[in-house]
Design an enzyme around this catalytic site. Sequence first.
Site, PDB file in Angstrom:
ATOM      1  N   SER A  73       0.823  -1.129  -0.049  1.00 30.37           N
ATOM      2  CA  SER A  73       0.025  -0.012   0.114  1.00 30.37           C
ATOM      3  C   SER A  73       0.716   1.323  -0.084  1.00 30.37           C
ATOM      4  O   SER A  73       0.570   2.416  -0.560  1.00 30.37           O
ATOM      5  CB  SER A  73      -0.980  -0.115   1.140  1.00 30.37           C
ATOM      6  OG  SER A  73      -1.669  -1.035   0.994  1.00 30.37           O
ATOM      7  N   VAL A 106      -4.335  -2.623   4.770  1.00 31.06           N
ATOM      8  CA  VAL A 106      -3.140  -2.628   5.901  1.00 31.06           C
ATOM      9  C   VAL A 106      -3.714  -3.111   7.107  1.00 31.06           C
ATOM     10  O   VAL A 106      -4.685  -2.173   7.603  1.00 31.06           O
ATOM     11  CB  VAL A 106      -2.602  -1.002   6.041  1.00 31.06           C
ATOM     12  CG1 VAL A 106      -1.571  -0.853   6.822  1.00 31.06           C
ATOM     13  CG2 VAL A 106      -2.352  -0.303   4.660  1.00 31.06           C
ATOM     14  N   HIS A 110       4.095   0.249  12.014  1.00 31.19           N
ATOM     15  CA  HIS A 110       4.174   0.217  10.975  1.00 31.19           C
ATOM     16  C   HIS A 110       2.756   0.570  10.068  1.00 31.19           C
ATOM     17  O   HIS A 110       2.780   1.440   9.173  1.00 31.19           O
ATOM     18  CB  HIS A 110       4.339  -1.258  10.024  1.00 31.19           C
ATOM     19  CG  HIS A 110       5.659  -1.381   9.599  1.00 31.19           C
ATOM     20  ND1 HIS A 110       6.676  -2.235  10.073  1.00 31.19           N
ATOM     21  CD2 HIS A 110       6.249  -1.070   8.363  1.00 31.19           C
ATOM     22  CE1 HIS A 110       7.702  -2.409   9.328  1.00 31.19           C
ATOM     23  NE2 HIS A 110       7.582  -1.730   8.421  1.00 31.19           N
TER      24      HIS A 110
HETATM   25  C1  DLZ Z   1       5.823  -3.536   5.468  1.00 31.98           C
HETATM   26  C2  DLZ Z   1       4.378  -3.655   5.485  1.00 31.98           C
HETATM   27  C3  DLZ Z   1       3.518  -4.159   6.634  1.00 31.98           C
HETATM   28  C4  DLZ Z   1       4.344  -4.517   8.019  1.00 31.98           C
HETATM   29  N1  DLZ Z   1       2.155  -4.429   6.482  1.00 31.98           N
HETATM   30  C5  DLZ Z   1       1.566  -4.178   5.263  1.00 31.98           C
HETATM   31  C6  DLZ Z   1       0.173  -4.114   5.418  1.00 31.98           C
HETATM   32  O1  DLZ Z   1      -0.316  -4.415   6.145  1.00 31.98           O
HETATM   33  N2  DLZ Z   1      -0.447  -3.821   4.066  1.00 31.98           N
HETATM   34  C7  DLZ Z   1       0.390  -3.371   2.918  1.00 31.98           C
HETATM   35  O2  DLZ Z   1      -0.367  -2.939   1.945  1.00 31.98           O
HETATM   36  N3  DLZ Z   1       1.488  -3.197   2.885  1.00 31.98           N
HETATM   37  C8  DLZ Z   1       2.276  -3.480   4.282  1.00 31.98           C
HETATM   38  N4  DLZ Z   1       3.581  -3.665   4.097  1.00 31.98           N
HETATM   39  C9  DLZ Z   1       4.399  -3.067   2.904  1.00 31.98           C
HETATM   40  C10 DLZ Z   1       4.475  -1.557   2.715  1.00 31.98           C
HETATM   41  O3  DLZ Z   1       3.318  -1.216   2.296  1.00 31.98           O
HETATM   42  C11 DLZ Z   1       5.713  -1.314   1.496  1.00 31.98           C
HETATM   43  O4  DLZ Z   1       5.331  -2.207   0.435  1.00 31.98           O
HETATM   44  C12 DLZ Z   1       7.029  -1.827   2.107  1.00 31.98           C
HETATM   45  O5  DLZ Z   1       7.246  -0.992   3.161  1.00 31.98           O
HETATM   46  C13 DLZ Z   1       7.986  -1.455   0.911  1.00 31.98           C
HETATM   47  O6  DLZ Z   1       8.151   0.114   0.825  1.00 31.98           O
END
Ligand code: DLZ
Length: 200
Positions: A65, A90, A97
């Site tokens: 995201s 998310v 985070h």
């Molecule tokens: C790192 C991360 C975490 C912990 N949780 C989610 C999430 O629940 N939903 C989501 O869409 N993305 C998550 N990410 C990834 C981050 O959005 C991103 O892709 C990474 O930090 C790389 O920039």
Amino acid sequence: MAEKKKNLSEYDINAIPDATDMSFAIIVSEWNSEITFALRDGALETLEKHGVLPENIMVKYVPGSFELPMGAKFAAEKLGADAVICIGCVIQGETRHFEFINNAVADGITKVGLMTDVPIIYGVLTPDNMEQAKERAGGKHGNKGDEAAITAIKMIALQWDVNHWLDDDGWDYDHDEDDLPFDDDDDYDDDENNNTHSLN
Ligand code: DLZ
């Protein structure tokens, strides 16, 4: 107290503008893909239900995201879509985070829309857990992808309306009152085109 709506997909289909000539980009986060792919499918189904041609819908993917604003910027600037729908999920975790990503995504999506003049729609779930996510991705609370698609259609229609009201010199002061969606009085309740329905 405001009525609490339970199903994100409930809306009056007759109040939605015709979308036959509209084009869309959908940017989908691959993180939590079980959820985001269901949201994507909900958005696609809703767009097509409102007359959008499949060839006028482009679907592109980003890793998470956090990358949605950049994906939306690419789409707005390079793909020529009338609106961009951002799909993500998310889930609240133990770390901070959640907060960092959500703030960055909401802020980034807002900025891309204002910067490019292309409606960028926030179709991101921020649930406490996977169960809540499923309930909003085709479960008992409907599908947030539907809501994002309807919002995109309405924002394009609004933009087209506003552009239509402008002539080459700016605001057309000689516009016919019949062209306006509302009467000049303050009583919105009896306006024929008053849009009182809500999506969530
Ligand atoms: C790192 C991360 C975490 C912990 N949780 C989610 C999430 O629940 N939903 C989501 O869409 N993305 C998550 N990410 C990834 C981050 O959005 C991103 O892709 C990474 O930090 C790389 O920039």
